[in-house]
Design a protein around this motif. Structure first.
Motif, PDB file in Angstrom:
ATOM      1  N   TRP A   1      -2.733   9.421  -2.080  1.00 40.06           N
ATOM      2  CA  TRP A   1      -4.098   9.564  -1.976  1.00 40.06           C
ATOM      3  C   TRP A   1      -4.611   8.441  -1.727  1.00 40.06           C
ATOM      4  CZ3 TRP A   1      -1.884  10.309  -6.681  1.00 40.06           C
ATOM      5  CH2 TRP A   1      -2.361   9.676  -7.721  1.00 40.06           C
TER       6      TRP A   1
ATOM      7  N   ALA B   1      -7.969   0.206 -13.375  1.00 42.22           N
ATOM      8  CA  ALA B   1      -7.558  -0.116 -12.450  1.00 42.22           C
ATOM      9  C   ALA B   1      -6.072  -0.537 -12.406  1.00 42.22           C
ATOM     10  CB  ALA B   1      -8.207  -1.213 -11.331  1.00 42.22           C
ATOM     11  N   ASN B   2      -5.425   0.226 -11.436  1.00 38.95           N
ATOM     12  CA  ASN B   2      -3.813  -0.271 -11.793  1.00 38.95           C
ATOM     13  C   ASN B   2      -3.709  -1.436 -10.875  1.00 38.95           C
ATOM     14  OD1 ASN B   2      -4.378   0.996  -9.158  1.00 38.95           O
ATOM     15  ND2 ASN B   2      -2.557   1.953  -9.186  1.00 38.95           N
TER      16      ASN B   2
ATOM     17  N   ARG C   1     -13.017  -6.787  -2.011  1.00 39.06           N
ATOM     18  CA  ARG C   1     -13.802  -5.967  -1.418  1.00 39.06           C
ATOM     19  C   ARG C   1     -14.363  -4.886  -2.172  1.00 39.06           C
ATOM     20  NH1 ARG C   1     -10.352  -4.718   3.683  1.00 39.06           N
ATOM     21  NH2 ARG C   1      -8.610  -4.741   2.254  1.00 39.06           N
ATOM     22  N   GLN C   2     -13.546  -4.517  -3.169  1.00 41.92           N
ATOM     23  CA  GLN C   2     -14.045  -3.646  -4.275  1.00 41.92           C
ATOM     24  C   GLN C   2     -14.406  -4.191  -5.631  1.00 41.92           C
ATOM     25  OE1 GLN C   2     -10.778  -0.606  -4.286  1.00 41.92           O
ATOM     26  NE2 GLN C   2     -11.715   0.588  -2.552  1.00 41.92           N
TER      27      GLN C   2
ATOM     28  N   ALA D   1      -8.268  -7.860  -5.910  1.00 46.58           N
ATOM     29  CA  ALA D   1      -6.840  -7.630  -5.799  1.00 46.58           C
ATOM     30  C   ALA D   1      -6.210  -9.262  -5.333  1.00 46.58           C
ATOM     31  CB  ALA D   1      -6.904  -6.697  -4.763  1.00 46.58           C
TER      32      ALA D   1
ATOM     33  N   ARG E   1      -5.294   4.138  -4.743  1.00 51.19           N
ATOM     34  CA  ARG E   1      -5.225   5.579  -5.505  1.00 51.19           C
ATOM     35  C   ARG E   1      -6.562   5.551  -6.546  1.00 51.19           C
ATOM     36  NH1 ARG E   1       0.810   6.300  -6.974  1.00 51.19           N
ATOM     37  NH2 ARG E   1       0.725   4.173  -7.196  1.00 51.19           N
ATOM     38  N   GLN E   2      -6.608   4.288  -7.398  1.00 49.08           N
ATOM     39  CA  GLN E   2      -7.553   4.348  -8.368  1.00 49.08           C
ATOM     40  C   GLN E   2      -8.572   3.512  -7.642  1.00 49.08           C
ATOM     41  OE1 GLN E   2      -5.663   2.580 -11.723  1.00 49.08           O
ATOM     42  NE2 GLN E   2      -5.083   4.584 -12.328  1.00 49.08           N
ATOM     43  N   GLU E   3      -9.852   3.436  -8.398  1.00 47.34           N
ATOM     44  CA  GLU E   3     -11.038   2.933  -7.863  1.00 47.34           C
ATOM     45  C   GLU E   3     -11.144   1.526  -7.390  1.00 47.34           C
ATOM     46  OE1 GLU E   3     -15.850   2.558  -9.467  1.00 47.34           O
ATOM     47  OE2 GLU E   3     -14.373   3.928 -10.671  1.00 47.34           O
ATOM     48  N   ALA E   4     -10.258   0.511  -7.954  1.00 45.73           N
ATOM     49  CA  ALA E   4     -10.035  -0.469  -7.660  1.00 45.73           C
ATOM     50  C   ALA E   4      -8.684  -0.576  -6.626  1.00 45.73           C
ATOM     51  CB  ALA E   4      -9.794  -1.579  -8.678  1.00 45.73           C
ATOM     52  N   ASN E   5      -8.561  -1.332  -5.749  1.00 46.13           N
ATOM     53  CA  ASN E   5      -7.561  -1.501  -4.623  1.00 46.13           C
ATOM     54  C   ASN E   5      -6.337  -2.326  -5.312  1.00 46.13           C
ATOM     55  OD1 ASN E   5      -9.333  -3.481  -4.326  1.00 46.13           O
ATOM     56  ND2 ASN E   5      -8.735  -3.437  -2.079  1.00 46.13           N
ATOM     57  N   ALA E   6      -5.341  -1.860  -5.356  1.00 43.99           N
ATOM     58  CA  ALA E   6      -4.225  -2.775  -5.683  1.00 43.99           C
ATOM     59  C   ALA E   6      -3.405  -3.372  -4.610  1.00 43.99           C
ATOM     60  CB  ALA E   6      -3.217  -2.035  -6.748  1.00 43.99           C
TER      61      ALA E   6
ATOM     62  N   LEU F   1      -1.215  -1.668   0.461  1.00 38.98           N
ATOM     63  CA  LEU F   1      -2.531  -1.467  -0.229  1.00 38.98           C
ATOM     64  C   LEU F   1      -2.480  -0.089  -1.029  1.00 38.98           C
ATOM     65  CD1 LEU F   1      -5.412  -2.017  -0.675  1.00 38.98           C
ATOM     66  CD2 LEU F   1      -5.938  -0.915   1.409  1.00 38.98           C
ATOM     67  N   ASP F   2      -2.603  -0.006  -2.277  1.00 41.60           N
ATOM     68  CA  ASP F   2      -2.684   1.045  -3.152  1.00 41.60           C
ATOM     69  C   ASP F   2      -3.931   1.403  -3.565  1.00 41.60           C
ATOM     70  OD1 ASP F   2      -2.462   3.232  -4.870  1.00 41.60           O
ATOM     71  OD2 ASP F   2      -0.456   2.339  -5.802  1.00 41.60           O
TER      72      ASP F   2
ATOM     73  N   HIS G   1      -8.749   6.083  -2.112  1.00 45.92           N
ATOM     74  CA  HIS G   1     -10.170   5.804  -2.494  1.00 45.92           C
ATOM     75  C   HIS G   1     -10.806   4.652  -1.863  1.00 45.92           C
ATOM     76  CE1 HIS G   1     -12.827   6.216  -6.332  1.00 45.92           C
ATOM     77  NE2 HIS G   1     -13.114   5.143  -5.762  1.00 45.92           N
ATOM     78  N   GLY G   2     -11.911   4.818  -1.256  1.00 47.16           N
ATOM     79  CA  GLY G   2     -12.636   4.051  -0.529  1.00 47.16           C
ATOM     80  C   GLY G   2     -12.634   4.053   0.987  1.00 47.16           C
ATOM     81  N   PRO G   3     -13.626   3.445   1.743  1.00 40.81           N
ATOM     82  CA  PRO G   3     -13.723   3.648   3.112  1.00 40.81           C
ATOM     83  C   PRO G   3     -12.428   3.554   4.131  1.00 40.81           C
ATOM     84  CG  PRO G   3     -14.774   1.499   2.524  1.00 40.81           C
ATOM     85  CD  PRO G   3     -14.253   2.092   1.238  1.00 40.81           C
TER      86      PRO G   3
ATOM     87  N   VAL H   1      -9.880   1.021   6.657  1.00 41.22           N
ATOM     88  CA  VAL H   1      -9.343  -0.096   5.857  1.00 41.22           C
ATOM     89  C   VAL H   1      -8.776  -0.172   4.829  1.00 41.22           C
ATOM     90  CG1 VAL H   1     -10.583  -1.754   7.472  1.00 41.22           C
ATOM     91  CG2 VAL H   1     -11.794  -0.860   5.598  1.00 41.22           C
ATOM     92  N   LEU H   2      -9.521   0.738   3.771  1.00 38.77           N
ATOM     93  CA  LEU H   2      -9.035   0.796   2.359  1.00 38.77           C
ATOM     94  C   LEU H   2      -8.016   2.266   2.160  1.00 38.77           C
ATOM     95  CD1 LEU H   2     -11.955  -0.694   0.530  1.00 38.77           C
ATOM     96  CD2 LEU H   2      -9.890  -1.717   1.157  1.00 38.77           C
TER      97      LEU H   2
ATOM     98  N   ALA I   1     -13.020  -4.446  -8.522  1.00 39.94           N
ATOM     99  CA  ALA I   1     -12.097  -5.375  -9.211  1.00 39.94           C
ATOM    100  C   ALA I   1     -11.289  -6.198  -8.055  1.00 39.94           C
ATOM    101  CB  ALA I   1     -11.090  -4.396  -9.686  1.00 39.94           C
TER     102      ALA I   1
END
Lengths: 122, 122, 122, 122
Positions: free
Chosen positions: A18, D111-112, B108-109, B113, A108-113, A105-106, A20-22, A25-26, B111
């Protein structure tokens, strides 16, 4: 200028289930970034290995001379889609030298990893 | 001490289109970190490859003897700026051995990365 | 078992200037993780390179036989501390083969950002 | 197709002590992703090195021909569990060529944080 190797392997693969974000691109995705700095088109054969079933592929990929391709594994569909949330590895064999880097690019949580590594070459 | 290689490639490149957090330290950016541990200045030629247009460059970069340069791709402007939100690859050719590592800060978010990898050398 | 190389370089270095989260585990830091899988102690000389001043060091580091050391650059003080918020590179020279990996925990924002890469060896 | 090396080292190792987010997919963990693209089963011996005690292992791992294994260090228990919040390094020796990549998911904060790198091979 011809630079790189013809055989590349990426042992880690996992398309998150899954996002999270636009979009797009995200959107969570995995990519193989392929640089063909030479003056001949690169014809690449990609095989996907799984934990508990026979390999998928080959997928056929072209990268034009002096161009780069950021190949999203999410977009592959021929001969079959790569399932999400499933560990896999990939092996790429090119007819001319290229350079390959792996990125995920992960979101899944609010912040991208974001992760990246040069692939294994020989 | 002379250490490294003269040809380096970074297959992945993408300057995020926006940022979050205090500038300039947390501005989204990409960098090639270049170590010249030898006793001669390094003269480096950088070429940028795209998906669907001819390469840009060469960009000319100097790294003094026994110094490091954290080159931000965002700052390059001669012969042209590198567009944001556009996949690219880079090829760096030096006249003396250097060591190059790739880093991106994506803010961009909320947090940040951060990714890094040793570049491909030959 | 003796595995690795004697010369290692990490082109990227930057100790973030502030942290977020419980100390010391989530304090922003950089580390060189050094594996000495052989049966002799490793004596390592570390030199730090900067953008605009002469190198610092050598720093002297020991890693016992069949042990690992997660060396935090933040902790180095002899012959001098490494300044925060300052780009640097590092060169490590060992008298026996070792394996070195670079890691940074950046906890400047609410979420921690973590990077790692194998260092450059020759 | 036989691709890779028989000796792999991962200098960095650290299993975070807590997690944040839905288990098990977002549980903090470390993994060695192992690709065996050849036509013979890979028998791998894993040794874990610590800062201040003798090595643990060997752990015995099999990867079937033309399969991948995403080995979570958290799951190892024979001959002993790997302690959390403890720096370690790992050395993997295979009887056939494989490709190994290191990954950590750190979900200690909201965030992960995700890292990956190709391991050191020889």
């Amino acid at each position: 200028m011809q630079v790189g190797k013809k055989i590349w392997a990426i042992a880690e693969g996992y398309i998150p289930g899954w996002s999270h974000g636009p979009a797009p691109v995200l959107t969570s995705h995995e990519a193989a970034c392929i640089l063909n700095a030479g003056d001949k088109e690169a014809n690449i054969s990609l095989t996907i290995y799984f934990a508990d079933r026979p390999p998928a592929g080959p997928y056929r990929i072209q990268v034009a001379a002096e161009r780069t391709l950021h190949l999203r594994f999410n977009d592959l569909s021929d001969p079959e889609k790569i399932p999400v949330e499933t560990p896999y590895s990939s092996l790429l064999i090119s007819d001319v030298p290229v350079v390959i880097q792996f990125t995920r690019l992960d979101s899944r949580q609010e912040a991208n990893a974001l992760v990246t590594t040069i692939a294994y070459a020989e």
